[in-house]
Every structure is written in structure tokens, then in C-alpha cells.
Design a protein around this motif. Structure first.
Motif, PDB file in Angstrom:
ATOM      1  N   VAL A  57       0.865  -1.174   0.000  1.00 35.45           N
ATOM      2  CA  VAL A  57       0.000   0.000   0.000  1.00 35.45           C
ATOM      3  C   VAL A  57       0.907   1.232   0.000  1.00 35.45           C
ATOM      4  N   ARG A  58       0.646   2.142  -0.957  1.00 33.86           N
ATOM      5  CA  ARG A  58       1.446   3.368  -1.044  1.00 33.86           C
ATOM      6  C   ARG A  58       0.537   4.565  -0.839  1.00 33.86           C
ATOM      7  N   PHE A  59       1.057   5.578  -0.154  1.00 37.68           N
ATOM      8  CA  PHE A  59       0.246   6.775   0.083  1.00 37.68           C
ATOM      9  C   PHE A  59       1.146   7.978   0.293  1.00 37.68           C
ATOM     10  N   ILE A  60       0.527   9.148   0.205  1.00 37.80           N
ATOM     11  CA  ILE A  60       1.264  10.401   0.385  1.00 37.80           C
ATOM     12  C   ILE A  60       0.707  11.106   1.612  1.00 37.80           C
ATOM     13  N   LEU A  61       1.596  11.586   2.471  1.00 39.64           N
ATOM     14  CA  LEU A  61       1.193  12.457   3.585  1.00 39.64           C
ATOM     15  C   LEU A  61       1.855  13.803   3.331  1.00 39.64           C
ATOM     16  N   ASN A  62       1.066  14.859   3.261  1.00 37.20           N
ATOM     17  CA  ASN A  62       1.663  16.181   3.069  1.00 37.20           C
ATOM     18  C   ASN A  62       1.673  16.935   4.393  1.00 37.20           C
ATOM     19  N   VAL A  63       2.780  17.586   4.663  1.00 38.31           N
ATOM     20  CA  VAL A  63       2.959  18.246   5.958  1.00 38.31           C
ATOM     21  C   VAL A  63       3.368  19.694   5.716  1.00 38.31           C
ATOM     22  N   LYS A  64       2.714  20.613   6.412  1.00 38.74           N
ATOM     23  CA  LYS A  64       3.145  22.019   6.342  1.00 38.74           C
ATOM     24  C   LYS A  64       3.928  22.301   7.614  1.00 38.74           C
ATOM     25  N   ALA A  65       5.076  22.935   7.443  1.00 45.46           N
ATOM     26  CA  ALA A  65       5.884  23.258   8.624  1.00 45.46           C
ATOM     27  C   ALA A  65       6.324  24.707   8.514  1.00 45.46           C
ATOM     28  N   GLU A  66       6.480  25.338   9.691  1.00 39.37           N
ATOM     29  CA  GLU A  66       6.899  26.741   9.667  1.00 39.37           C
ATOM     30  C   GLU A  66       8.394  26.838   9.468  1.00 39.37           C
ATOM     31  N   VAL A  67       8.785  27.733   8.600  1.00 38.83           N
ATOM     32  CA  VAL A  67      10.217  27.956   8.360  1.00 38.83           C
ATOM     33  C   VAL A  67      10.604  29.174   9.185  1.00 38.83           C
ATOM     34  N   PRO A  68      11.859  29.223   9.670  1.00 40.42           N
ATOM     35  CA  PRO A  68      12.292  30.321  10.535  1.00 40.42           C
ATOM     36  C   PRO A  68      11.795  31.700  10.092  1.00 40.42           C
ATOM     37  N   ASN A  69      11.819  31.996   8.773  1.00 43.56           N
ATOM     38  CA  ASN A  69      11.389  33.351   8.382  1.00 43.56           C
ATOM     39  C   ASN A  69       9.870  33.477   8.285  1.00 43.56           C
ATOM     40  N   ALA A  70       9.161  32.649   9.072  1.00 42.03           N
ATOM     41  CA  ALA A  70       7.700  32.772   9.256  1.00 42.03           C
ATOM     42  C   ALA A  70       6.837  32.375   8.058  1.00 42.03           C
ATOM     43  N   SER A  71       7.457  31.891   6.993  1.00 39.51           N
ATOM     44  CA  SER A  71       6.616  31.398   5.896  1.00 39.51           C
ATOM     45  C   SER A  71       6.349  29.914   6.148  1.00 39.51           C
ATOM     46  N   MET A  72       5.501  29.319   5.323  1.00 38.02           N
ATOM     47  CA  MET A  72       5.211  27.895   5.497  1.00 38.02           C
ATOM     48  C   MET A  72       5.895  27.095   4.386  1.00 38.02           C
ATOM     49  N   ALA A  73       6.452  25.985   4.764  1.00 39.20           N
ATOM     50  CA  ALA A  73       7.057  25.118   3.748  1.00 39.20           C
ATOM     51  C   ALA A  73       6.230  23.843   3.661  1.00 39.20           C
ATOM     52  N   GLU A  74       6.107  23.309   2.466  1.00 38.79           N
ATOM     53  CA  GLU A  74       5.356  22.062   2.301  1.00 38.79           C
ATOM     54  C   GLU A  74       6.316  20.904   2.092  1.00 38.79           C
ATOM     55  N   PHE A  75       6.074  19.848   2.834  1.00 38.84           N
ATOM     56  CA  PHE A  75       6.873  18.631   2.680  1.00 38.84           C
ATOM     57  C   PHE A  75       5.937  17.493   2.315  1.00 38.84           C
ATOM     58  N   SER A  76       6.391  16.677   1.391  1.00 38.20           N
ATOM     59  CA  SER A  76       5.553  15.564   0.973  1.00 38.20           C
ATOM     60  C   SER A  76       6.254  14.267   1.390  1.00 38.20           C
ATOM     61  N   MET A  77       5.518  13.422   2.117  1.00 32.24           N
ATOM     62  CA  MET A  77       6.078  12.126   2.550  1.00 32.24           C
ATOM     63  C   MET A  77       5.474  11.035   1.669  1.00 32.24           C
ATOM     64  N   ALA A  78       6.308  10.464   0.802  1.00 32.57           N
ATOM     65  CA  ALA A  78       5.834   9.341  -0.033  1.00 32.57           C
ATOM     66  C   ALA A  78       6.089   8.070   0.777  1.00 32.57           C
ATOM     67  N   CYS A  79       5.026   7.353   1.119  1.00 27.96           N
ATOM     68  CA  CYS A  79       5.144   6.224   2.057  1.00 27.96           C
ATOM     69  C   CYS A  79       4.698   4.914   1.406  1.00 27.96           C
ATOM     70  N   ALA A  80       5.355   3.839   1.808  1.00 28.50           N
ATOM     71  CA  ALA A  80       4.903   2.506   1.404  1.00 28.50           C
ATOM     72  C   ALA A  80       5.005   1.614   2.626  1.00 28.50           C
ATOM     73  N   LEU A  81       3.991   0.773   2.834  1.00 27.41           N
ATOM     74  CA  LEU A  81       4.018  -0.132   3.984  1.00 27.41           C
ATOM     75  C   LEU A  81       4.421  -1.524   3.496  1.00 27.41           C
ATOM     76  N   PRO A  82       5.618  -1.988   3.864  1.00 27.91           N
ATOM     77  CA  PRO A  82       6.008  -3.357   3.498  1.00 27.91           C
ATOM     78  C   PRO A  82       4.996  -4.341   4.092  1.00 27.91           C
ATOM     79  N   PHE A  83       4.885  -5.526   3.495  1.00 28.40           N
ATOM     80  CA  PHE A  83       3.895  -6.506   3.958  1.00 28.40           C
ATOM     81  C   PHE A  83       4.061  -6.809   5.444  1.00 28.40           C
ATOM     82  N   LYS A  84       5.315  -6.792   5.939  1.00 35.18           N
ATOM     83  CA  LYS A  84       5.563  -7.169   7.338  1.00 35.18           C
ATOM     84  C   LYS A  84       5.443  -5.980   8.301  1.00 35.18           C
ATOM     85  N   TYR A  85       5.128  -4.780   7.780  1.00 36.24           N
ATOM     86  CA  TYR A  85       4.931  -3.636   8.686  1.00 36.24           C
ATOM     87  C   TYR A  85       3.734  -3.934   9.597  1.00 36.24           C
ATOM     88  N   PRO A  86       3.774  -3.620  10.893  1.00 36.41           N
ATOM     89  CA  PRO A  86       4.778  -2.815  11.601  1.00 36.41           C
ATOM     90  C   PRO A  86       5.973  -3.594  12.178  1.00 36.41           C
TER      91      PRO A  86
END
Length: 295
Positions: A57-86
């Protein structure tokens, strides 16, 4: 701790994915990119006898985080769960347009270290997301003092993945689909073969990203049933053209018809398929497809 069964692992994966979708209901926050794999996983969790899963199973989690100069940065986490996860760690790659190549490598390696130290055997997607939210922005400014040398080192150690997908379909008759399979493989520089008829077998090999693009196009077509029966991934340090060519078992992608028989001339001669795979050094795949030893 007692060892978890595959069924329990599948159930844990499903409940964690349900939790994520209730916490992040919007597509731009959380999106499953492989619905077929998710449907298979659910079927597998409910049925002891279900066949082995073919893709993670593959999925994307997008995360907004504050950058020191007060703007927002977007990070994208591309995730896959191996069959034996967790029982084993999830596969996560964090990307952002604000990160340089070396910063991205640094960030992903630190995330992996964090997961190895804190997440053994427990569902950990939420804590991984928290870690990214809290720490990722700091990597945007982390330019090593001698950036030119470090970046070239990072480029040197960049790993290319060579992938081979073994796709199984209930049947492949449609001329347009057969043409798409060959055209797309050519366009994406993939080699392999396509055996039309019933069952339909497609093998493609080449760069991981090209294989995944091929699969996402193919499975959007209408099928009675199609799935990845087996997947092989090989990491190539450097990943030059020669190394990729070296891994290939097929020179181009061609359609292979083995003495067809049956009322419509559509049942392929599986004995011939077995010998063809054997010549290519892939005989073990036969059993994965048909559940029997070939001969």
C-alpha cells in the motif's frame, strides 16, 4: 513478544490507514496512491485463505511546517508499507521543492535513524509525520560549509533503483490495450514481454519510476482483474546506463504468443512460457503466477 501473523500485520495496517484518513480527511493532506493494493490488503485481512499480496500500500502524507522566516514550507512524505509492517519499518521518502538534493538525503537519513531508534514493531506513521513537522524545516538552511564537495558526494552516492514488475491479468485480448502496453513500454524505455490471451502476463523492467508510471497507466484501463504478482527491486549505486542495461533480462518489450489453443485460440501453451522464462533465468516466477512447479 510473540511473532505477529501476516493477518495481524494486515489488520494493523488497515486500522492505521483508517486513523490517518479520519485525522486527515482532505486529499491534499493524505492520499492513498494505490487503491488496488489497499483493496487487496483488506481482502487479505478478512480472509485467511486470500492469496499473498502483490503490491504494498502506497500513500502520500503532506505536511506544512513553519520555516524560521515565518513562511510555510510544504513537505511531501511518499510512504509505502512493506507486507511485514509494523514488524519492519515503513518506507518513507520526504521531498520538498525547497530542499537541495544533499539536504533531502540528509533529512531522509535522519528520519530513518529516528524510526530505527523509536519505532520497532509499533505503528509509527503518526510519529514519523510529527518528526517531519517538527524537524524538516531546519534542513532547508542546513547547507554544508563546503557545499560543492558535499553535493557531489551526495550525487555520487545517489542510488538508482532498477525494477522488474510481473503483472498478471485475467485475460488480455483487446488490441488497443496490447498496443498501449507496447507503446508505453517503448516510451518509458522498458523491456520485457507481454503474453496476450488467458491468462495475460506482462513483465516490464527498467528504472523504478518508469515501471511505476507504466503500472499506473495500465491499471487505469478497464480490466476484469489485474495485479502485480511479483516485484523485484535492485539498488544500483550510481545507476549509469550501463548498469541498468546490465540488469535487464530482456532486450526490448515484445509480444510473445506461445502456441495458442482453446476454442478462441486464446489459451497459451504454459509449457512454452515456462521454457521461455527458464531461458531468461526467471523460471521461479512461473510458480508465483500459476502456483505449480513448471517443467
Amino acid at each position: 513478544t510473540t511473532k505477529m501473523t501476516n493477518q495481524e500485520e494486515a489488520e494493523i495496517q488497515i486500522s492505521e490507514l483508517d486513523l490517518l484518513s479520519s485525522m486527515f480527511p482532505y486529499e491534499e493532506e493524505f492520499a492513498v496512491t494505490d487503491h488496488l493494493a489497499l483493496a487487496e490488503l483488506k481482502h487479505y485481512a478478512e480472509n485467511e485463505s486470500a492469496e499473498v499480496l502483490s503490491s504494498k500500500v502506497r500513500f502520500i502524507l503532506n505536511v506544512k511546517a513553519e520555516v524560521p522566516n515565518a513562511s510555510m514550507a510544504e513537505f511531501s512524505m511518499a510512504c509505502a508499507l512493506p507486507f511485514k509492517y509494523p514488524t519492519v519499518l515503513p518506507e518513507i521518502t520526504v521531498r520538498s521543492s525547497l530542499l537541495s538534493r544533499s539536504q533531502q538525503i540528509h533529512l531522509n537519513s535522519d528520519l530513518k535513524t529516528y524510526l530505527m531508534q523509536n519505532c520497532s514493531g509499533e505503528p509509527c506513521m503518526l510519529s514519523a509525520r510529527e518528526w517531519v513537522k517538527d524537524h524538516a524545516a531546519a534542513y532547508i538552511d542546513k547547507e554544508p560549509s563546503s557545499s560543492s564537495t558535499t553535493t557531489s558526494d551526495a550525487m555520487q552516492s545517489e542510488v538508482t533503483t532498477f525494477t522488474r514488475l510481473w503483472i498478471y491479468s485475467h485475460h488480455i485480448y483487446n488490441k488497443q490495450k496490447r498496443k498501449n502496453i507496447i507503446d508505453w513500454a517503448k516510451e518509458l524505455s522498458l523491456s520485457g514481454f507481454c503474453m496476450p490471451g488467458k491468462p495475460g502476463v506482462v513483465c516490464v523492467e527498467g528504472l523504478q519510476s518508469s515501471c511505476e508510471e507504466f503500472w499506473s497507466r495500465v491499471r487505469r484501463l478497464t480490466w476484469k482483474r489485474i495485479l502485480i504478482r511479483h516485484r523485484e527491486d535492485v539498488s544500483l549505486e550510481g545507476g549509469g546506463h550501463a548498469e541498468i542495461q546490465n540488469q535487464r533480462k530482456f532486450s526490448t518489450l515484445e509480444e510473445k504468443c506461445f502456441d495458442a489453443h482453446g476454442a478462441r485460440g486464446d489459451r497459451m501453451n504454459l509449457g512454452q512460457l515456462y521454457h521461455f522464462l527458464e531461458e531468461k533465468g526467471c523460471a521461479d516466477i512461473f510458480q508465483m503466477y500459476f502456483g505449480v512447479e513448471g517443467h
